[in-house]
Scaffold this active site. Structure first.
Site, PDB file in Angstrom:
ATOM      1  N   HIS A 128       0.849  -1.192   0.000  1.00 39.79           N
ATOM      2  CA  HIS A 128       0.000   0.000   0.000  1.00 39.79           C
ATOM      3  C   HIS A 128       0.885   1.243   0.000  1.00 39.79           C
ATOM      4  O   HIS A 128       2.105   1.149   0.173  1.00 39.79           O
ATOM      5  CB  HIS A 128      -0.938   0.006   1.221  1.00 39.79           C
ATOM      6  CG  HIS A 128      -0.226   0.010   2.541  1.00 39.79           C
ATOM      7  ND1 HIS A 128      -0.160  -1.098   3.357  1.00 39.79           N
ATOM      8  CD2 HIS A 128       0.475   0.971   3.180  1.00 39.79           C
ATOM      9  CE1 HIS A 128       0.525  -0.818   4.446  1.00 39.79           C
ATOM     10  NE2 HIS A 128       0.935   0.442   4.365  1.00 39.79           N
TER      11      HIS A 128
HETATM   12  C1  T46 Z   1       3.226   0.807   6.735  1.00 35.95           C
HETATM   13  C2  T46 Z   1       4.066  -0.361   7.036  1.00 35.95           C
HETATM   14  C3  T46 Z   1       5.473   0.030   7.198  1.00 35.95           C
HETATM   15  C4  T46 Z   1      -4.933  -0.689  12.949  1.00 35.95           C
HETATM   16  O1  T46 Z   1      -6.114  -0.928  13.237  1.00 35.95           O
HETATM   17  N1  T46 Z   1      -4.218   0.233  13.667  1.00 35.95           N
HETATM   18  C5  T46 Z   1      -2.923   0.513  13.383  1.00 35.95           C
HETATM   19  O2  T46 Z   1      -2.309   1.372  14.059  1.00 35.95           O
HETATM   20  C6  T46 Z   1      -2.294  -0.173  12.285  1.00 35.95           C
HETATM   21  C7  T46 Z   1      -0.852   0.122  11.889  1.00 35.95           C
HETATM   22  C8  T46 Z   1      -3.029  -1.090  11.573  1.00 35.95           C
HETATM   23  N2  T46 Z   1      -4.314  -1.352  11.898  1.00 35.95           N
HETATM   24  C9  T46 Z   1      -5.066  -2.367  11.134  1.00 35.95           C
HETATM   25  C10 T46 Z   1      -5.373  -1.958   9.702  1.00 35.95           C
HETATM   26  C11 T46 Z   1      -5.346  -3.252   8.954  1.00 35.95           C
HETATM   27  O3  T46 Z   1      -6.625  -3.835   8.991  1.00 35.95           O
HETATM   28  O4  T46 Z   1      -4.271  -3.559  11.047  1.00 35.95           O
HETATM   29  C12 T46 Z   1      -4.386  -4.125   9.746  1.00 35.95           C
HETATM   30  C13 T46 Z   1      -3.013  -4.241   9.105  1.00 35.95           C
HETATM   31  O5  T46 Z   1      -2.470  -2.921   9.008  1.00 35.95           O
HETATM   32  P1  T46 Z   1      -1.519  -2.452   7.804  1.00 35.95           P
HETATM   33  O6  T46 Z   1      -2.116  -2.787   6.508  1.00 35.95           O
HETATM   34  O7  T46 Z   1      -1.150  -1.045   8.060  1.00 35.95           O
HETATM   35  O8  T46 Z   1      -0.239  -3.383   8.070  1.00 35.95           O
HETATM   36  P2  T46 Z   1       1.136  -3.440   7.350  1.00 35.95           P
HETATM   37  O9  T46 Z   1       2.047  -4.224   8.223  1.00 35.95           O
HETATM   38  O10 T46 Z   1       0.952  -3.903   5.954  1.00 35.95           O
HETATM   39  O11 T46 Z   1       1.693  -1.950   7.255  1.00 35.95           O
HETATM   40  C14 T46 Z   1       2.341  -1.299   8.346  1.00 35.95           C
HETATM   41  C15 T46 Z   1       1.858   0.122   8.567  1.00 35.95           C
HETATM   42  O12 T46 Z   1       0.609   0.137   9.095  1.00 35.95           O
HETATM   43  C16 T46 Z   1       1.908   0.895   7.314  1.00 35.95           C
HETATM   44  O13 T46 Z   1       1.551   2.211   7.556  1.00 35.95           O
HETATM   45  O14 T46 Z   1       3.577   1.635   5.927  1.00 35.95           O
HETATM   46  O15 T46 Z   1       3.707  -1.133   8.156  1.00 35.95           O
END
Ligand code: T46
Length: 176
Positions: A79
């Protein structure tokens, strides 16, 4: 280990050099660079190991979280963010981070807690754990907001196109 990329053309892939600059990037500027973090190494009997400090970041940190539990070769990310700035630190283990634009991708190796990756908005990213039990700490400029995410690669390409257009219209110096 091969961590898959959204760009099919391997020629579009570049590796960031040790000082964080992007090798051969034909003049383009990226809000993605490695930063060395100040580290205090202790070698006295009562203090062994090291302390690494993240201080005076270029944005106000509103949230810190850490990603853990991914097996070697497993990927996250896929993303971009519209506005969010982040600093990523592999506090344990190692990660390959890809910062992707509409034309190319830059690969960053995070394999020491002594270094961080500053990642700005408007970059598609993939995060690939290279070792079992790796932990990636993320310091972010805002609280969680799903509306800040672009999770579809074609929508990301449109976003980049609009951004480029807007910068051209305002006579921006940088053409990212
Ligand atoms: C990024 C890379 C480096 C939440 O509800 N609260 C939170 O604070 C976060 C970070 C995530 N979520 C939920 C949203 C999604 O349903 O957890 C799920 C997975 O989150 P995300 O798609 O952000 O996960 P990653 O590991 O793909 O990405 C993360 C960071 O969130 C993102 O900003 O750039 O690490």
């Amino acid at each position: 280990m091969i961590c898959p990329s959204p760009h099919a053309d391997p020629a579009a892939s570049r590796i960031a050099t040790d000082d964080g600059s992007v090798a051969g990037s034909s003049g383009e500027q990226y809000e993605a660079r490695l930063i060395d973090l100040p580290t205090i190494d202790s070698q006295t009997p009562d203090a062994i190991g090291a302390i690494t400090v993240l201080e005076a970041p270029p944005f106000e940190i509103k949230r810190i979280y850490w990603i853990h539990g991914a097996g070697a070769g497993e990927m996250r990310g896929h993303h971009a963010h519209r506005t969010l700035c982040q600093i990523l630190v592999a506090v344990s283990g190692a990660f390959e981070i890809k910062a992707v634009t509409d034309t190319e991708e830059i690969r960053f190796m995070l394999d020491t807690p002594r270094r961080g990756l500053l990642l700005g908005p408007g970059l598609w990213r993939t995060i690939c754990a290279l070792k079992e039990n790796s932990v990636l700490m993320v310091a972010a400029s805002a609280t969680f907001n799903e509306a800040d995410y672009i999770r579809d690669f074609d929508a990301f390409l449109d976003f980049r196109k609009d951004l480029r257009e807007m910068r051209r219209n305002i006579g921006g110096i940088d053409q990212r």
